[in-house]
Design an enzyme around this catalytic site. Structure first.
Site, mmCIF file in Angstrom:
data_model
loop_
_atom_site.group_PDB
_atom_site.id
_atom_site.type_symbol
_atom_site.label_atom_id
_atom_site.label_comp_id
_atom_site.label_asym_id
_atom_site.label_seq_id
_atom_site.Cartn_x
_atom_site.Cartn_y
_atom_site.Cartn_z
ATOM 1 N NE ARG A 75 36.640 -11.598 -114.196
ATOM 2 C CZ ARG A 75 37.314 -11.455 -115.326
ATOM 3 N NH1 ARG A 75 38.435 -12.104 -115.509
ATOM 4 N NH2 ARG A 75 36.859 -10.687 -116.273
ATOM 5 C CE1 TYR A 107 28.104 -13.657 -109.034
ATOM 6 C CE2 TYR A 107 28.732 -11.420 -109.624
ATOM 7 C CZ TYR A 107 28.755 -12.776 -109.882
ATOM 8 O OH TYR A 107 29.417 -13.249 -110.975
#
Length: 129
Positions: A75, A107
């Site tokens: 991440r 995103y």
């Protein structure tokens, strides 16, 4: 999630130590001695979850401890400029990419100035990690 609740009701850096479940409420006890009551409790307290232990212990005590699943993920947050270099015009909106043993989700966050990405354990992130 803090945008869903009045900020004066949100508290950080608390350690939940005990849960008492009643018919009409849940009583929460914290390490610092504070006691709180709520009508519902949503567990989002991490891998060593007190909420998970409370819910699973009566019937499934052997499923409380975390278990390594031979999988991991990456991440991260990168500037929108870096995201545009990597993903091109596809950096503009939220996307999910999946293929054989690969996947990534991207995103924009913080008003579109940076891009968040999540990748499963098989995806090559072009040296970002």
């Amino acid at each position: 999630m803090t945008s869903f609740f009045p900020i004066e009701r949100v508290k950080f850096n608390k350690r939940l130590t005990e849960i008492e479940q009643h018919d009409d409420k849940v009583v929460l006890k914290f390490a610092d001695g504070e006691v709180a009551e709520a009508s519902i409790l949503a567990g989002a307290d991490g891998i060593q979850s007190t909420v998970r232990a409370h819910v699973l212990s009566p019937k499934y005590p052997d499923q409380i401890a975390p278990v390594y699943t031979d999988s991991y993920c990456y991440r991260g947050v990168i500037s929108i400029e870096e995201a545009e270099e990597i993903f091109g015009e596809r950096a503009d909106v939220a996307k999910m990419y999946f293929g054989h043993e690969r996947g990534v989700i991207t995103y924009r966050i913080t008003g579109g100035t940076v891009s968040y990405f999540f990748s499963d354990s098989w995806f090559d992130l072009k040296g970002l990690c």
